[in-house]
Write a protein that holds these residues in place. Structure first.
Motif, mmCIF file in Angstrom:
data_model
loop_
_atom_site.group_PDB
_atom_site.id
_atom_site.type_symbol
_atom_site.label_atom_id
_atom_site.label_comp_id
_atom_site.label_asym_id
_atom_site.label_seq_id
_atom_site.Cartn_x
_atom_site.Cartn_y
_atom_site.Cartn_z
ATOM 1 N N PHE A 146 -21.347 15.899 31.821
ATOM 2 C CA PHE A 146 -20.034 16.161 31.519
ATOM 3 C C PHE A 146 -19.326 15.302 30.516
ATOM 4 C CE2 PHE A 146 -20.177 19.489 34.760
ATOM 5 C CZ PHE A 146 -19.301 20.483 34.021
ATOM 6 N N GLY A 147 -19.785 13.917 30.938
ATOM 7 C CA GLY A 147 -19.191 12.865 30.030
ATOM 8 C C GLY A 147 -19.926 12.608 28.665
ATOM 9 N N ALA A 148 -20.930 13.327 28.641
ATOM 10 C CA ALA A 148 -21.788 13.491 27.275
ATOM 11 C C ALA A 148 -21.045 14.327 26.173
ATOM 12 C CB ALA A 148 -23.003 14.193 27.446
ATOM 13 N N ILE A 149 -20.072 15.145 26.692
ATOM 14 C CA ILE A 149 -19.431 16.152 25.868
ATOM 15 C C ILE A 149 -18.411 15.424 25.030
ATOM 16 C CG2 ILE A 149 -17.624 18.231 26.032
ATOM 17 C CD1 ILE A 149 -18.727 18.984 28.579
ATOM 18 N N GLN A 150 -17.957 14.284 25.465
ATOM 19 C CA GLN A 150 -17.080 13.561 24.497
ATOM 20 C C GLN A 150 -17.466 13.116 23.339
ATOM 21 O OE1 GLN A 150 -13.826 12.945 25.774
ATOM 22 N NE2 GLN A 150 -13.137 11.292 24.881
ATOM 23 N N ALA A 151 -18.966 12.749 23.492
ATOM 24 C CA ALA A 151 -19.591 12.160 22.207
ATOM 25 C C ALA A 151 -20.117 13.351 21.285
ATOM 26 C CB ALA A 151 -20.841 11.322 22.670
ATOM 27 N N ALA A 152 -20.095 14.498 21.593
ATOM 28 C CA ALA A 152 -20.491 15.654 20.726
ATOM 29 C C ALA A 152 -19.218 16.067 19.641
ATOM 30 C CB ALA A 152 -20.862 16.872 21.578
ATOM 31 N N GLY A 211 -19.777 11.728 40.663
ATOM 32 C CA GLY A 211 -19.482 12.412 39.511
ATOM 33 C C GLY A 211 -18.633 11.926 38.291
ATOM 34 N N ILE A 212 -17.224 11.552 39.081
ATOM 35 C CA ILE A 212 -16.362 10.905 38.155
ATOM 36 C C ILE A 212 -16.830 9.360 37.804
ATOM 37 C CG2 ILE A 212 -14.080 9.708 38.208
ATOM 38 C CD1 ILE A 212 -13.151 11.765 40.355
ATOM 39 N N LEU A 213 -17.467 8.834 38.642
ATOM 40 C CA LEU A 213 -18.159 7.516 37.950
ATOM 41 C C LEU A 213 -18.929 7.850 36.834
ATOM 42 C CD1 LEU A 213 -18.805 5.588 41.211
ATOM 43 C CD2 LEU A 213 -16.824 5.272 39.475
ATOM 44 N N GLY A 214 -19.713 8.775 36.972
ATOM 45 C CA GLY A 214 -20.994 9.167 36.005
ATOM 46 C C GLY A 214 -20.282 9.383 34.596
ATOM 47 N N ALA A 215 -19.309 10.031 34.567
ATOM 48 C CA ALA A 215 -18.244 10.748 33.432
ATOM 49 C C ALA A 215 -17.662 9.642 32.633
ATOM 50 C CB ALA A 215 -17.510 11.813 33.763
ATOM 51 N N LEU A 216 -17.112 8.893 33.581
ATOM 52 C CA LEU A 216 -16.330 7.454 32.879
ATOM 53 C C LEU A 216 -17.131 6.553 32.315
ATOM 54 C CD1 LEU A 216 -13.619 6.876 35.805
ATOM 55 C CD2 LEU A 216 -13.407 7.977 33.744
ATOM 56 N N LEU A 217 -18.629 6.443 32.964
ATOM 57 C CA LEU A 217 -19.310 5.246 32.297
ATOM 58 C C LEU A 217 -19.837 5.695 31.209
ATOM 59 C CD1 LEU A 217 -21.082 2.693 33.178
ATOM 60 C CD2 LEU A 217 -22.664 4.366 34.051
ATOM 61 N N VAL A 218 -20.414 7.045 30.981
ATOM 62 C CA VAL A 218 -20.825 7.440 29.663
ATOM 63 C C VAL A 218 -19.841 7.661 28.632
ATOM 64 C CG1 VAL A 218 -23.025 8.443 30.628
ATOM 65 C CG2 VAL A 218 -20.763 9.815 30.240
ATOM 66 N N THR A 219 -18.399 7.945 28.960
ATOM 67 C CA THR A 219 -17.500 8.107 28.174
ATOM 68 C C THR A 219 -17.004 6.912 27.559
ATOM 69 O OG1 THR A 219 -16.302 9.968 29.659
ATOM 70 C CG2 THR A 219 -14.992 8.831 27.939
ATOM 71 N N GLN A 223 -23.313 4.031 23.956
ATOM 72 C CA GLN A 223 -24.639 3.663 23.704
ATOM 73 C C GLN A 223 -25.637 3.885 24.709
ATOM 74 O OE1 GLN A 223 -26.147 2.337 20.601
ATOM 75 N NE2 GLN A 223 -24.062 3.058 19.785
ATOM 76 N N ILE A 224 -25.142 4.089 25.942
ATOM 77 C CA ILE A 224 -26.088 4.541 26.982
ATOM 78 C C ILE A 224 -26.259 5.866 27.314
ATOM 79 C CG2 ILE A 224 -25.445 2.275 28.050
ATOM 80 C CD1 ILE A 224 -24.069 3.925 30.209
ATOM 81 N N LEU A 225 -25.559 6.599 26.620
ATOM 82 C CA LEU A 225 -25.517 8.265 26.773
ATOM 83 C C LEU A 225 -27.047 8.688 26.931
ATOM 84 C CD1 LEU A 225 -23.875 10.674 27.352
ATOM 85 C CD2 LEU A 225 -23.264 10.843 25.092
ATOM 86 N N PRO A 226 -27.722 8.448 25.892
ATOM 87 C CA PRO A 226 -28.977 9.188 26.057
ATOM 88 C C PRO A 226 -30.108 8.735 27.215
ATOM 89 C CG PRO A 226 -28.732 7.597 23.928
ATOM 90 C CD PRO A 226 -27.588 7.843 24.656
ATOM 91 N N TYR A 227 -29.835 7.100 27.463
ATOM 92 C CA TYR A 227 -30.439 7.136 28.677
ATOM 93 C C TYR A 227 -30.013 7.583 29.892
ATOM 94 C CZ TYR A 227 -31.905 2.960 25.992
ATOM 95 O OH TYR A 227 -32.442 2.234 24.782
ATOM 96 N N ALA A 228 -28.430 7.650 29.923
ATOM 97 C CA ALA A 228 -27.742 8.406 31.174
ATOM 98 C C ALA A 228 -28.193 9.994 31.283
ATOM 99 C CB ALA A 228 -26.493 8.305 31.040
ATOM 100 N N LEU A 229 -28.404 10.582 30.179
ATOM 101 C CA LEU A 229 -29.089 12.167 30.131
ATOM 102 C C LEU A 229 -30.460 12.092 30.818
ATOM 103 C CD1 LEU A 229 -27.416 13.492 26.941
ATOM 104 C CD2 LEU A 229 -26.797 13.898 29.362
ATOM 105 N N ALA A 230 -31.208 10.994 30.351
ATOM 106 C CA ALA A 230 -32.406 11.181 30.729
ATOM 107 C C ALA A 230 -32.633 10.348 32.121
ATOM 108 C CB ALA A 230 -33.372 9.907 29.724
ATOM 109 N N PHE A 231 -31.941 9.762 32.552
ATOM 110 C CA PHE A 231 -31.598 9.348 33.970
ATOM 111 C C PHE A 231 -31.403 10.638 34.894
ATOM 112 C CE2 PHE A 231 -28.912 8.296 37.484
ATOM 113 C CZ PHE A 231 -29.622 7.398 38.101
ATOM 114 N N ALA A 232 -30.362 11.262 34.424
ATOM 115 C CA ALA A 232 -30.173 12.368 35.361
ATOM 116 C C ALA A 232 -31.241 13.473 35.278
ATOM 117 C CB ALA A 232 -28.744 13.143 34.521
ATOM 118 N N ALA A 233 -32.131 13.610 34.245
ATOM 119 C CA ALA A 233 -33.252 14.470 34.456
ATOM 120 C C ALA A 233 -34.261 13.971 35.300
ATOM 121 C CB ALA A 233 -33.876 14.533 32.968
ATOM 122 N N GLY A 234 -34.534 12.529 35.198
ATOM 123 C CA GLY A 234 -35.347 11.915 36.209
ATOM 124 C C GLY A 234 -35.274 12.174 37.493
ATOM 125 N N ALA A 235 -33.703 12.245 37.858
ATOM 126 C CA ALA A 235 -33.187 12.382 39.259
ATOM 127 C C ALA A 235 -33.483 13.749 39.813
ATOM 128 C CB ALA A 235 -31.801 11.980 39.216
#
Length: 278
Positions: A146-152, A211-219, A223-235
């Protein structure tokens, strides 16, 4: 595209609020699974195999179409090396879950526990705590999506929203059998239905915070957004391969076709939703 417009009202909220709503949903699904303890003292193994398999299929499909594919595109837009970004984030997501498993191994409540009250209490606490720890990365995965939406921007805005909703649905689906799988064994070992339900849903409480922490972090750290999305996929892949698929097969043993059918159905559904709505 009616299905797409149905979720656009979420764009009225900030990313952390969207993540909160989504993780309250995933927590609620955990609690819904735990309610089975009030109607059943056991669930047919074939039904559990289908549920676990279905959840695994959903998470595997969502990991690529909702997380890795957008991560690759974002990495390109940020002039990063796509394969390096997604592979490093993906491995880190799986590694965190691996370390969580090693730190506090998941314990099964066995029949001997009801004759040893002190041991039973200890195992119950460790069981709930270990699953709670395991749910932190899952909550982060939803928050990151959800944090990734901000960058779109433009049409990507809606696509990222649909991807985030898909991730939340995937996590929620795997939480449903998890809630039942915790509550019902506790009931089988003599715990009251109310207490078994409480422990069954308790593991999902941590997801809104994560969830709140994850959204705030990528918001705030774009620059870490693509890493964070891939991190979520790995999890998500780790959870599917380490817990859901083995559990689905273990439930039916010789009749593993129930698990396979569940995996295929879950994967197909999420693939269709992601491709058709994305």
């Amino acid at each position: 595209m009616k299905g797409a417009t149905d979720v656009t009202y979420l764009l009225k909220f900030s990313p952390w609020q969207q993540a909160l709503l989504a993780t309250l949903f995933t927590w609620g699904v955990t609690a819904l699974g735990a309610t089975f303890v009030f109607g059943f003292k056991t669930i047919r193994d074939s039904a559990l195999a289908i549920m676990y398999g279905f959840a695994a299929g959903v998470m595997i499909a969502a990991s690529f179409w909702s997380l890795l594919d957008p991560a690759i595109e974002l990495a390109r837009e940020l002039d990063k090396v796509p394969w390096l970004v997604v592979s490093s984030g993906f491995i880190l997501g799986g590694l965190l879950l691996y370390l969580a498993d090693k730190a506090i191994p998941l314990l099964q409540i066995n029949q001997q526990a009801k004759h040893q009250p002190s041991r039973k209490v200890k195992q119950t606490i460790l069981l709930v705590f270990s699953i709670t720890l395991h749910n932190i990365p899952e909550g982060l995965a939803v928050g990151v999506a959800f944090g990734a939406i901000q960058a779109a921007s433009g049409t990507q805005h809606l696509n990222m929203l649909l991807a985030a909703v898909t991730v939340a649905i995937g996590i929620g689906l795997q939480n449903f059998p998890e809630g039942a799988a915790v509550a019902i064994p506790l009931r089988q070992n003599g715990m009251s239905r109310t207490k078994a339900f409480f422990y069954g849903q308790a593991s999902g409480m941590v997801e809104p915070v994560a969830g709140i922490l994850g959204a705030l972090l990528v918001t705030y750290v774009n620059q870490i957004l693509p890493y964070a999305l891939a991190f979520a996929a790995g999890a998500m892949i780790y959870v599917a391969c380490k817990e859901l698929i083995p559990e689905a097969h273990a439930r039916t043993k010789a009749e593993s076709h129930w698990a396979i059918l569940g995996i295929m159905a879950g994967f197909t559904l999420m693939m269709v939703l992601d491709v058709a709505l994305g």
